[in-house]
Design an enzyme around this catalytic site. Sequence first.
Site, PDB file in Angstrom:
ATOM      1  N   LYS A 166       0.868  -1.170   0.000  1.00  0.00           N
ATOM      2  CA  LYS A 166       0.000   0.000   0.000  1.00  0.00           C
ATOM      3  C   LYS A 166       0.911   1.228   0.000  1.00  0.00           C
ATOM      4  CE  LYS A 166      -2.625   3.342   1.870  1.00  0.00           C
ATOM      5  NZ  LYS A 166      -2.106   4.657   2.312  1.00  0.00           N
ATOM      6  N   GLY A 226      -1.594   2.886  12.861  1.00  0.00           N
ATOM      7  CA  GLY A 226      -1.123   1.528  13.066  1.00  0.00           C
ATOM      8  C   GLY A 226      -2.012   0.737  14.002  1.00  0.00           C
ATOM      9  N   GLU A 245       5.326  -0.742  13.414  1.00  0.00           N
ATOM     10  CA  GLU A 245       6.173   0.224  14.120  1.00  0.00           C
ATOM     11  C   GLU A 245       5.374   1.519  14.203  1.00  0.00           C
ATOM     12  OE1 GLU A 245       9.909   3.062  13.179  1.00  0.00           O
ATOM     13  OE2 GLU A 245      10.093   1.026  12.404  1.00  0.00           O
ATOM     14  N   CYS A 282      12.276   7.958  12.994  1.00  0.00           N
ATOM     15  CA  CYS A 282      11.571   7.232  14.054  1.00  0.00           C
ATOM     16  C   CYS A 282      12.445   7.067  15.288  1.00  0.00           C
ATOM     17  CB  CYS A 282      11.115   5.869  13.556  1.00  0.00           C
ATOM     18  SG  CYS A 282      12.417   4.903  12.767  1.00  0.00           S
ATOM     19  N   GLU A 375       5.535  11.273  21.807  1.00  0.00           N
ATOM     20  CA  GLU A 375       6.308  11.675  20.631  1.00  0.00           C
ATOM     21  C   GLU A 375       5.671  12.889  19.957  1.00  0.00           C
ATOM     22  OE1 GLU A 375       7.999   9.794  16.426  1.00  0.00           O
ATOM     23  OE2 GLU A 375       6.271   8.880  17.417  1.00  0.00           O
TER      24      GLU A 375
END
Length: 501
Positions: A166, A226, A245, A282, A375
């Site tokens: 995707k 996610g 992740e 990341c 984050e």
Amino acid sequence: MAAEPVWSVDPRTGKPREQVAVEATAEDVDRSVRAAHAVREALADRSVRAAFLRTAADLLDGAREQIVETADAETALGPVRLTGELARTTAQLRAFADVVEEGSFLDIRIDLPDPGAIPPRPDMRRWKIPLGVVAVYAASNFPLAFSVPGGDTASALAAGCPVVIKAHPDHPATSELCASLLRRAAVKAGLPEDVVVLVHGFDAGVELVRHPLVAAAGFTGSVRGGRALFDAAAARPVPIPFHGELGSLNPVVLTSAAIEERAEEIGAGLAGSMTLGAGQFCTKPGFVLAPSGEAGDRFLDALALGVSETGPAVLLDRRMRDAFVAGVTERTALDGVRAPVAPGAGDAHTVSAGVLAVDAALLAEGDRHHLLLEECFGPVTVVARYDSRDEITQVLSRLPGNLTATLHVATEGEEDADAAPLLAELTPLAGRVLVNGWPTGVAVAPAQHHGGPYPATTSTSTSVGATAIERWLRPFTYQSTPDHLLPPELRDGNPLGLPRR
């Protein structure tokens, strides 16, 4: 209903560049998955798989100029960064070709029969076999190394699994270009091109994880996106592994002895790490525990200087820019938060890097400052100033799971007394702990682990390094099976010379 067009957009201006494709409908996704499923047996020959991966690397290297130009137009990451990322991507493909040929990933274990054992033991031969079609969700911040030709794709193909990818909407033209090269490489290696299939669109991503012929999925992206896909994978009539992740704060702990020894060096190093790639890694260090006092001031001054010398940066898309500006604004407004270098908007299309500072005692008290422990994607880091060793422990106890954790200790004179106990405290928080280094930069190596406790990842696996292949395999045992019916890898005499236990 007509399919929606997919546009390539210039993040420097926010303007569409060209129509690249159309979003896949549910019927398109079904056809794509069934096409990949139909050719899965073509990947059974390990020598062909290895040749395919090397051919793909060669074709990508041969198209370097076009790939870098296309990716830069869609991501604004710059030719230097993207040239390096492409080199990493092709090296990764070749590394997995070596893994496939060497064969230890098959984890072959043979128990010969022993009628006298209690209970009696039959002949058993165990190895690992591919799961089937793997859905790969491309990342925004790495248009090559974690996207169409990236680690999830390379490791799945190495395992013998066809992939349906995707594409990420931030770099659809780059995705189309790379997918076409992978499909061409498949044909050159004697494989059907449908061992790699590309689809576009949000709805396509949802349909993909729900498709009954998809056997596993790999994702790199936000916690929100996610987790939604992870839940969908678990809610299927037949649940599948979802290796996601999702997000990481990547905490850094600086001991008092380390800061006394080299405050300015550590401050400059942190500035370089947290602003690398406009803070869109990341593994960006987004939270730092640093001592108060004069040496801690010197560290913070060096960090602020390094960050202030960083020019405005273009983020990957307008949504990320807006989220960064909103995120740092909300954090700066919290009681007790200072801004040695104020982060925020640059011009209409850029952001400015910054540093936020707060007393660690405020973070240890309760949930009022919980945002500082989450984050914030982009070029900002939070420095929490501690007055005691106990404050470090109290703050670390409130952190979520992470990809990395970093510890800076003294390197000269007597051993740093805080080093060993802090290393022990950081170990449960992350999948990789660095000492006296910086987490940005993830080597592709057999011992690498790029994963961590939730929400860093949704599984205990790694997405980087040789063992990433394990995500797409399952153990299988033949019992009391005649030698001529066994695959060559498991036959008597080890005709292929593979590592076996």
